[in-house]
Write an enzyme that holds these catalytic residues in place. Sequence first.
Site, short mmCIF file in Angstrom:
data_model
loop_
_atom_site.label_atom_id
_atom_site.label_comp_id
_atom_site.label_asym_id
_atom_site.label_seq_id
_atom_site.Cartn_x
_atom_site.Cartn_y
_atom_site.Cartn_z
N SER A 80 0.85 -1.18 0.00
CA SER A 80 0.00 0.00 0.00
C SER A 80 0.89 1.24 0.00
CB SER A 80 -0.90 0.01 1.24
OG SER A 80 -1.75 -1.10 1.26
N LEU A 81 0.26 2.41 -0.12
CA LEU A 81 1.01 3.66 -0.10
C LEU A 81 0.73 4.42 1.19
CD1 LEU A 81 0.49 5.04 -3.73
CD2 LEU A 81 2.40 3.70 -2.84
N LYS A 104 -4.99 8.92 -8.42
CA LYS A 104 -5.06 7.63 -7.73
C LYS A 104 -6.44 7.06 -8.05
CE LYS A 104 -4.50 5.50 -3.16
NZ LYS A 104 -5.82 4.84 -3.05
N ARG A 125 -4.42 -7.71 -7.74
CA ARG A 125 -3.55 -7.43 -6.60
C ARG A 125 -3.79 -8.43 -5.47
NH1 ARG A 125 -3.81 -4.83 -1.77
NH2 ARG A 125 -2.01 -3.58 -1.12
N GLU A 159 -4.78 0.14 -13.20
CA GLU A 159 -6.07 0.06 -12.51
C GLU A 159 -7.18 -0.25 -13.51
OE1 GLU A 159 -7.50 0.78 -8.38
OE2 GLU A 159 -5.60 0.36 -9.38
N CYS A 386 -44.32 -0.25 3.17
CA CYS A 386 -43.65 0.35 2.00
C CYS A 386 -44.26 1.72 1.72
CB CYS A 386 -43.83 -0.56 0.78
SG CYS A 386 -43.23 0.17 -0.76
N CYS A 406 -39.38 -4.41 0.70
CA CYS A 406 -40.84 -4.48 0.58
C CYS A 406 -41.18 -5.92 0.18
CB CYS A 406 -41.34 -3.51 -0.49
SG CYS A 406 -43.10 -3.71 -0.88
N CYS A 411 -45.82 -4.46 -5.65
CA CYS A 411 -45.48 -3.07 -5.32
C CYS A 411 -45.36 -2.22 -6.58
CB CYS A 411 -44.18 -3.01 -4.53
SG CYS A 411 -43.63 -1.33 -4.15
#
Length: 652
Positions: A80-81, A104, A125, A159, A386, A406, A411
């Site tokens: 990680s950073l 990022k 990763r 990424e 609902c 619900c 509905c």
Amino acid sequence: MEDKMKRMRDLVELLNRARRAYEQEDTEIMSNYEYDRLYDELQELERELNTTLASSPTVNVGYEVLSELPKERHESPMLSLDKTKDTERLKEFLGDQKAMISWKLDGLTIVLTYRGGTLEKAVTRGNGEVGEVVTNNARVFTNIPLSIPYQGELVLRGEAVISYKDFENINEEIGDADAKYKNPRNLCSGSVRQLNNEITAKRNVRFYAFTLVRADGVDFKNSRLYQMQWLSGQGFDVVENHPVTADTVDEEVAWFARHIKDNEVPSDGLVLVYDDIEYGHSLGATAKFPRDSFAFKWADEIRETTLRKIEWSPSRTGLINPVAIFDPVDLEGTTVSRASVHNISIMEELELGVGDTITVYKANMIIPQIAENLTRSGVRDIPKECPVCGGPTKISMENETKTLYCTNPGCQARHVKSFTLFVSRDAMNIEGLSEATLEKFIANGYVRDFTDLFHLDRYADEIRNMEGFGEKSYDNLQKSIESARVTTLPRLVYSLGIPNIGIANAKVICRALENDPERILKADEEELSEISGVGGVIAGTFASYFAEEEHRDLFKRLLKEVEIPREKESEDARKFEGVNFVITGSMHHFANRAEIKEEIEKRGGKVTGSVTSKTSYLINNDIDSTSSKNRKARELGIPIISEEEFLNMLNR
């Protein structure tokens, strides 16, 4: 001391549970803001007590991956950073060094390996040491190069992301997406880690390179910035990056802050990495952080306001989402008065009650969120009925998350979303029926089930006099309805909104059942599970749907409203068996690409989104175009044909 030690242990357990829910179960039990605040508190306690637990998230980069995908250990740990929200800390990090500053991105980190100019491997990763092999899925990312000019071994990191626009579109199309995907990052993670890359291909996943790990024999001039230029020259989309020094870091951070609102993909901050590669390598790493890089997270603009109401918003799946309504405040240049709370668990974590004084911010400077509840009066008045249909609600506990549903299958809110799917392009393709129009038709009693859409002429005068309608709009709607009466069985099945049944699954099932409506009604879970490409979950939901008499009756009545031309089973039905097409560019003879796709698939062919070595033909009317798909097809020696040539193939 004992109280502090207990608090530290509680924080470790809570943060690990939150991260596990977020990273592995694609759900949230606390906001990002709350996670960061508790993480900082844990770090402070560890420093004060000079104690770090083995399970602490401050020393463990991630969790073991949980899926059926193959696993592979990374050559070196992906750390990680270290991070800050203070530009002064960035200046300390920079010193007299030049660095590269970039977005990022907030998606799923992927390691790609190329050998001999061809993509050989893609690995997630994972937990930083062991990742999942997702090579087949990476091959269908919308912008990834499958072959590159460089012939040596290339290893890079980047990424995988899904744009905000695609995230919204996909959430509209997937029946239960609003129950699963709270943000683009979760959707991307689920898309990249699919076992069936046909699903990945439909999600428009993009890849942005951010680090070059190895490429032997290339002189990179000892510069990270030059490496990014080189990767761009190899055909990769690289994360936007600028040179930066201690003197210019304030200006650069301000530039990125101004442009984040224009970002089409999610970003949760910035990354700085020393431009001098050898200098960066010489610094080594701590147990968790590399010393050549630093992350900057936005210092959230926070405003205090008063919570006035919790609005409960039902969806097509029955999920009822809580939305906080508060006194309007200005945040990041816009006025904000509402924020999704996602679920009851987060409400309880915040002890959220009407009248409370809350602070709000925009996550990643985009999405309104509640940061803290300053008065914490407590959760109350969770509706037992609902708010749309008055049916009973229930609280469900899934993946340690409380959600409200619900229980009424009739509905009205479910109907609106169901009707929106029913009339959509891949379903019955009835133009002129937006969700807002359908809401009016349902509220006025014109439409109670799907068959009523074919008889709107009963209310011709009322519709003509509705706001936004008129003679021409009504006539166009009627023409579209009549056109929709001639359809295919897969379209009709997909339009029903059966959970987990997309148009692709509907086509597979209908083809296996010989496009016979009677077989559709009688198919059981065992028979469906034997169909290639249909798993147990899909088979179960499909069989369960048609096991209900109400659904069987609706399907039979719909069959009376439509005409499904019987497809002739002939040699033509297998003409394109084993042939893979890619379609791009504008159409001249067909109304859209979906029509060509339908012609190909009913002849046994397959349509994919990316040109690969398995592609048989690229259909593009602009044969001389220099588009990426055309370039790739030429590189791989794949024929590029026009619609005219494709029509000739159909008629041979």
